[in-house]
Design a protein around this motif. Sequence first.
Motif, PDB file in Angstrom:
ATOM      1  N   TRP A 130       8.264  -1.775 -22.360  1.00  0.00           N
ATOM      2  CA  TRP A 130       7.361  -1.346 -23.433  1.00  0.00           C
ATOM      3  C   TRP A 130       6.307  -0.427 -22.825  1.00  0.00           C
ATOM      4  O   TRP A 130       5.857  -0.653 -21.707  1.00  0.00           O
ATOM      5  N   ASP A 131       5.920   0.606 -23.525  1.00  0.00           N
ATOM      6  CA  ASP A 131       4.890   1.523 -23.030  1.00  0.00           C
ATOM      7  C   ASP A 131       3.975   1.949 -24.167  1.00  0.00           C
ATOM      8  O   ASP A 131       4.344   1.871 -25.342  1.00  0.00           O
ATOM      9  N   GLY A 132       2.785   2.445 -23.807  1.00  0.00           N
ATOM     10  CA  GLY A 132       1.849   2.921 -24.807  1.00  0.00           C
ATOM     11  C   GLY A 132       0.657   1.996 -24.949  1.00  0.00           C
ATOM     12  O   GLY A 132       0.501   1.013 -24.230  1.00  0.00           O
ATOM     13  N   ASP A 133      -0.190   2.286 -25.931  1.00  0.00           N
ATOM     14  CA  ASP A 133      -1.437   1.536 -26.087  1.00  0.00           C
ATOM     15  C   ASP A 133      -1.405   0.540 -27.240  1.00  0.00           C
ATOM     16  O   ASP A 133      -2.421  -0.058 -27.562  1.00  0.00           O
ATOM     17  N   SER A 134      -0.244   0.350 -27.860  1.00  0.00           N
ATOM     18  CA  SER A 134      -0.161  -0.529 -29.026  1.00  0.00           C
ATOM     19  C   SER A 134       0.881  -1.623 -28.815  1.00  0.00           C
ATOM     20  O   SER A 134       1.939  -1.388 -28.228  1.00  0.00           O
ATOM     21  N   ALA A 135       0.580  -2.813 -29.325  1.00  0.00           N
ATOM     22  CA  ALA A 135       1.535  -3.922 -29.272  1.00  0.00           C
ATOM     23  C   ALA A 135       2.456  -3.935 -30.481  1.00  0.00           C
ATOM     24  O   ALA A 135       3.448  -4.658 -30.505  1.00  0.00           O
ATOM     25  N   THR A 136       2.132  -3.123 -31.487  1.00  0.00           N
ATOM     26  CA  THR A 136       2.932  -3.127 -32.711  1.00  0.00           C
ATOM     27  C   THR A 136       4.033  -2.063 -32.704  1.00  0.00           C
ATOM     28  O   THR A 136       4.965  -2.141 -33.493  1.00  0.00           O
ATOM     29  N   THR A 137       3.920  -1.073 -31.810  1.00  0.00           N
ATOM     30  CA  THR A 137       4.955  -0.063 -31.645  1.00  0.00           C
ATOM     31  C   THR A 137       4.712   0.664 -30.323  1.00  0.00           C
ATOM     32  O   THR A 137       3.610   0.591 -29.775  1.00  0.00           O
ATOM     33  N   CYS A 138       5.724   1.321 -29.804  1.00  0.00           N
ATOM     34  CA  CYS A 138       5.524   2.131 -28.593  1.00  0.00           C
ATOM     35  C   CYS A 138       4.945   3.471 -29.024  1.00  0.00           C
ATOM     36  O   CYS A 138       5.621   4.250 -29.706  1.00  0.00           O
ATOM     37  N   SER A 139       3.711   3.747 -28.629  1.00  0.00           N
ATOM     38  CA  SER A 139       3.004   4.924 -29.119  1.00  0.00           C
ATOM     39  C   SER A 139       2.475   5.760 -27.968  1.00  0.00           C
ATOM     40  O   SER A 139       2.498   5.344 -26.804  1.00  0.00           O
ATOM     41  N   GLY A 140       1.964   6.951 -28.314  1.00  0.00           N
ATOM     42  CA  GLY A 140       1.400   7.836 -27.307  1.00  0.00           C
ATOM     43  C   GLY A 140       2.484   8.496 -26.469  1.00  0.00           C
ATOM     44  O   GLY A 140       3.680   8.266 -26.671  1.00  0.00           O
ATOM     45  N   PRO A 141       2.088   9.330 -25.505  1.00  0.00           N
ATOM     46  CA  PRO A 141       3.055  10.067 -24.683  1.00  0.00           C
ATOM     47  C   PRO A 141       4.046   9.163 -23.956  1.00  0.00           C
ATOM     48  O   PRO A 141       5.245   9.435 -23.932  1.00  0.00           O
ATOM     49  N   PHE A 142       3.556   8.066 -23.367  1.00  0.00           N
ATOM     50  CA  PHE A 142       4.435   7.180 -22.613  1.00  0.00           C
ATOM     51  C   PHE A 142       5.341   6.374 -23.536  1.00  0.00           C
ATOM     52  O   PHE A 142       6.519   6.162 -23.238  1.00  0.00           O
ATOM     53  N   GLY A 143       4.792   5.911 -24.646  1.00  0.00           N
ATOM     54  CA  GLY A 143       5.607   5.149 -25.590  1.00  0.00           C
ATOM     55  C   GLY A 143       6.683   6.002 -26.230  1.00  0.00           C
ATOM     56  O   GLY A 143       7.846   5.599 -26.328  1.00  0.00           O
ATOM     57  N   ASN A 144       6.304   7.206 -26.662  1.00  0.00           N
ATOM     58  CA  ASN A 144       7.263   8.097 -27.306  1.00  0.00           C
ATOM     59  C   ASN A 144       8.386   8.502 -26.354  1.00  0.00           C
ATOM     60  O   ASN A 144       9.529   8.722 -26.774  1.00  0.00           O
TER      61      ASN A 144
END
Length: 351
Positions: free
Chosen positions: A252-266
Amino acid sequence: MKYYLKEIIQNNFNERNAGSKARIDTDHILEALGYQPLESFLEIATSNSKLLKLTSQFYKYQELQTVFSEIQVGDEVVLQMPIQKQTLLLANCIRHLKKRNIKITILIHDLEAIRKMTMDSISFTTKIQISLSELKILKIADKVIAHNYRMKEKLVELGISEDKIVELEIFDYLLPEITKLKKAQKNNPIVIAGNLDPEKVGYIASLPQNIDYNLYGVGFTSDVKNPRINYFGSYLPNELPSHLEGSFGLVWDGDSATTCSGPFGNYLRYNNSHKASLYLASGLPLIVWEASALAAFVKRYHCGICVNSLTDIADELASLTDERFEILLQNTSHLGDLVKKGYFLTKSLDK
């Protein structure tokens, strides 16, 4: 003759970060397959001087030209991208190889044209330079080894010929045969391993507090206050698997626990995170984002579960039967044996 570019970082002060593990394993696999190393030594830059950076571009170009001069007409060479000795003139180096009828295979570790396109810290000019540079190299190459079908589709969309692209499926993760692993237990905590820098995994600060987590890696901040988190420090990449203890490994990546968001999550929509290979090699089934490219791999090989949100994990685990968990463990063990012996890269190179 078959060659590969072996880049050696001479002053690597961050050995506990597994970022270089994939490259080192690739080197070992290629050598086992009979590829000869073309050694290129690299020092990590310690100056921000624009003049020195510009001068280093020409130095890197000349050094690579010297290294590549060993390759003869009709030989083959594998390059790992992005090349660490990066230079804006890299495409010219590769073009010179092509003129000598040398077959070029590119193994993609990271596709910066995707990963950095949404980063605010990267200037628009730099983003254009990265994109154009990468596309030039990929278009020149004879073969490209991409992570998965999603990355393959993206490359085709960017103008790379579909016929030259081979799917890796998953990265390998070589381990010494003496490595002893702890068996995953259904009711154990979820494992989160790797780079724990808040910029990359900000979601850790908002992990749901209805299950337990075991964290391993560099960058963890004590500012995170969650009684369900246990932090066990960092280990070298080959040592880490013997220390992991849990039920599943979370990708899992990004700043949210509800979805993978931001540059790393995307980026997970296209990227095979190397930590997935770490977990498989360690005998841990995977938990991945439903919208990630890895979700297709997990479903194909039945080696984990897919969730839209981290808040879904508790319910998924509650509904998971002991029989189903044992099946996941068996499939994970099989895949772990494959990644530990370099099966996936070997298969891709055979293609």
